[in-house]
Design an enzyme around this catalytic site. Sequence first.
Site, PDB file in Angstrom:
ATOM      1  N   MET A 154       0.824  -1.209   0.000  1.00 28.34           N
ATOM      2  CA  MET A 154       0.000   0.000   0.000  1.00 28.34           C
ATOM      3  C   MET A 154       0.865   1.269   0.000  1.00 28.34           C
ATOM      4  O   MET A 154       0.867   2.028   0.948  1.00 28.34           O
ATOM      5  CB  MET A 154      -0.915  -0.015   1.234  1.00 28.34           C
ATOM      6  CG  MET A 154      -1.829  -1.221   1.283  1.00 28.34           C
ATOM      7  SD  MET A 154      -2.653  -1.454   2.870  1.00 28.34           S
ATOM      8  CE  MET A 154      -1.324  -2.185   3.852  1.00 28.34           C
ATOM      9  N   GLN A 160     -11.017   2.921   0.399  1.00 31.22           N
ATOM     10  CA  GLN A 160     -10.701   4.252   0.923  1.00 31.22           C
ATOM     11  C   GLN A 160     -11.588   5.304   0.255  1.00 31.22           C
ATOM     12  O   GLN A 160     -12.197   6.144   0.937  1.00 31.22           O
ATOM     13  CB  GLN A 160      -9.233   4.598   0.653  1.00 31.22           C
ATOM     14  CG  GLN A 160      -8.218   3.814   1.446  1.00 31.22           C
ATOM     15  CD  GLN A 160      -6.794   4.154   1.022  1.00 31.22           C
ATOM     16  OE1 GLN A 160      -6.553   4.667  -0.078  1.00 31.22           O
ATOM     17  NE2 GLN A 160      -5.830   3.864   1.878  1.00 31.22           N
ATOM     18  N   THR A 216       2.197   1.543   5.883  1.00 29.60           N
ATOM     19  CA  THR A 216       1.508   2.684   5.309  1.00 29.60           C
ATOM     20  C   THR A 216       1.032   3.554   6.457  1.00 29.60           C
ATOM     21  O   THR A 216       0.651   3.035   7.509  1.00 29.60           O
ATOM     22  CB  THR A 216       0.300   2.261   4.458  1.00 29.60           C
ATOM     23  OG1 THR A 216      -0.591   3.378   4.283  1.00 29.60           O
ATOM     24  CG2 THR A 216      -0.488   1.144   5.108  1.00 29.60           C
ATOM     25  N   ASN A 217       1.067   4.861   6.269  1.00 29.45           N
ATOM     26  CA  ASN A 217       0.540   5.763   7.296  1.00 29.45           C
ATOM     27  C   ASN A 217      -0.988   5.764   7.314  1.00 29.45           C
ATOM     28  O   ASN A 217      -1.602   5.632   8.366  1.00 29.45           O
ATOM     29  CB  ASN A 217       1.042   7.189   7.049  1.00 29.45           C
ATOM     30  CG  ASN A 217       2.495   7.387   7.414  1.00 29.45           C
ATOM     31  OD1 ASN A 217       2.840   7.716   8.535  1.00 29.45           O
ATOM     32  ND2 ASN A 217       3.373   7.176   6.434  1.00 29.45           N
ATOM     33  N   THR A 218      -1.582   5.897   6.134  1.00 24.92           N
ATOM     34  CA  THR A 218      -3.035   6.066   6.052  1.00 24.92           C
ATOM     35  C   THR A 218      -3.795   4.936   6.716  1.00 24.92           C
ATOM     36  O   THR A 218      -4.768   5.171   7.439  1.00 24.92           O
ATOM     37  CB  THR A 218      -3.475   6.201   4.582  1.00 24.92           C
ATOM     38  OG1 THR A 218      -2.887   7.378   4.021  1.00 24.92           O
ATOM     39  CG2 THR A 218      -4.990   6.304   4.466  1.00 24.92           C
ATOM     40  N   CYS A 241       3.525   9.988   4.704  1.00 25.59           N
ATOM     41  CA  CYS A 241       3.121   9.026   3.679  1.00 25.59           C
ATOM     42  C   CYS A 241       4.391   8.291   3.287  1.00 25.59           C
ATOM     43  O   CYS A 241       5.424   8.923   3.034  1.00 25.59           O
ATOM     44  CB  CYS A 241       2.495   9.708   2.474  1.00 25.59           C
ATOM     45  SG  CYS A 241       2.132   8.568   1.118  1.00 25.59           S
ATOM     46  N   THR A 242       4.319   6.983   3.244  1.00 29.73           N
ATOM     47  CA  THR A 242       5.533   6.196   3.052  1.00 29.73           C
ATOM     48  C   THR A 242       6.146   6.358   1.670  1.00 29.73           C
ATOM     49  O   THR A 242       7.292   5.958   1.450  1.00 29.73           O
ATOM     50  CB  THR A 242       5.261   4.711   3.347  1.00 29.73           C
ATOM     51  OG1 THR A 242       4.085   4.285   2.651  1.00 29.73           O
ATOM     52  CG2 THR A 242       5.066   4.486   4.841  1.00 29.73           C
ATOM     53  N   GLU A 243       5.415   6.967   0.725  1.00 26.28           N
ATOM     54  CA  GLU A 243       5.979   7.191  -0.613  1.00 26.28           C
ATOM     55  C   GLU A 243       6.721   8.515  -0.748  1.00 26.28           C
ATOM     56  O   GLU A 243       7.459   8.719  -1.720  1.00 26.28           O
ATOM     57  CB  GLU A 243       4.871   7.158  -1.683  1.00 26.28           C
ATOM     58  CG  GLU A 243       4.413   5.782  -2.095  1.00 26.28           C
ATOM     59  CD  GLU A 243       3.411   5.202  -1.120  1.00 26.28           C
ATOM     60  OE1 GLU A 243       3.206   3.979  -1.142  1.00 26.28           O
ATOM     61  OE2 GLU A 243       2.827   5.959  -0.312  1.00 26.28           O
TER      62      GLU A 243
END
Length: 232
Positions: A10, A52, A83-85, A197-199
């Site tokens: 994710m 989501q 993932t943060n979300t 956000c991990t990206e």
Amino acid sequence: MKTIGLLGGMSWESTGMYYQLINQKIKARLGGLHSAKITLFSVDFAEIESLQRQGKWDEAGIYLAEAARKIEAGGADFLLICTNTMHKVAEQIQNAISIPVLHIVDAVAESLKENNIKKIGLLGTQFTMEDDFYKSYFFNHHHIETIIPSLPQREKIHHIIYNELCLGQINAASKQYYLETIQDLYDHGAEAIVLGCTEIQLLIQQQDTDVPLYDTTLLHAEYAVDYALNKV
């Protein structure tokens, strides 16, 4: 060494960074041919993103809880949600398994407190920036205040994450927009910026700005290595 459970996919771009960072840090700590013991379950992000978008968070939680049970059955001693979300459903996931979930905010907060940071600017998906689950965890568990970008900034930041970074696309104009937003948050009182956000670390690194940045992917990975080696 404990076995690390990774609930990933994710997106897979950031999950790959988790895998690489954790193994690099295990090797740095232990030397030789050492690598991390990892159980990884990677979901289909398109299915999660659809839930989501529709606001079906309970269904998303059920989906990820089932994946977490598979990770536990695979021998993991603890779990990272990569993932943060989706920490929005962290409690639902924790309630489905008997091994601990290492919360990403705890990992980041430890580093912030070491540097006496009490007010952060937050970048991430609109869910992370606008919903209360992330900001309230920072405040209620660690007494750290959060400020977020303006609505137009939040919308564009979110768009770049889902339509560029999650697809592995790096654009110079998007990088410049993020840097301008970071400076704006700093000018409005943020002592540091959490890349929530991990990206985002695909786009922005500390050398790009004088504003202190806290990379959630890196800090979560380090926290996991410490836990795996009984350092926390």
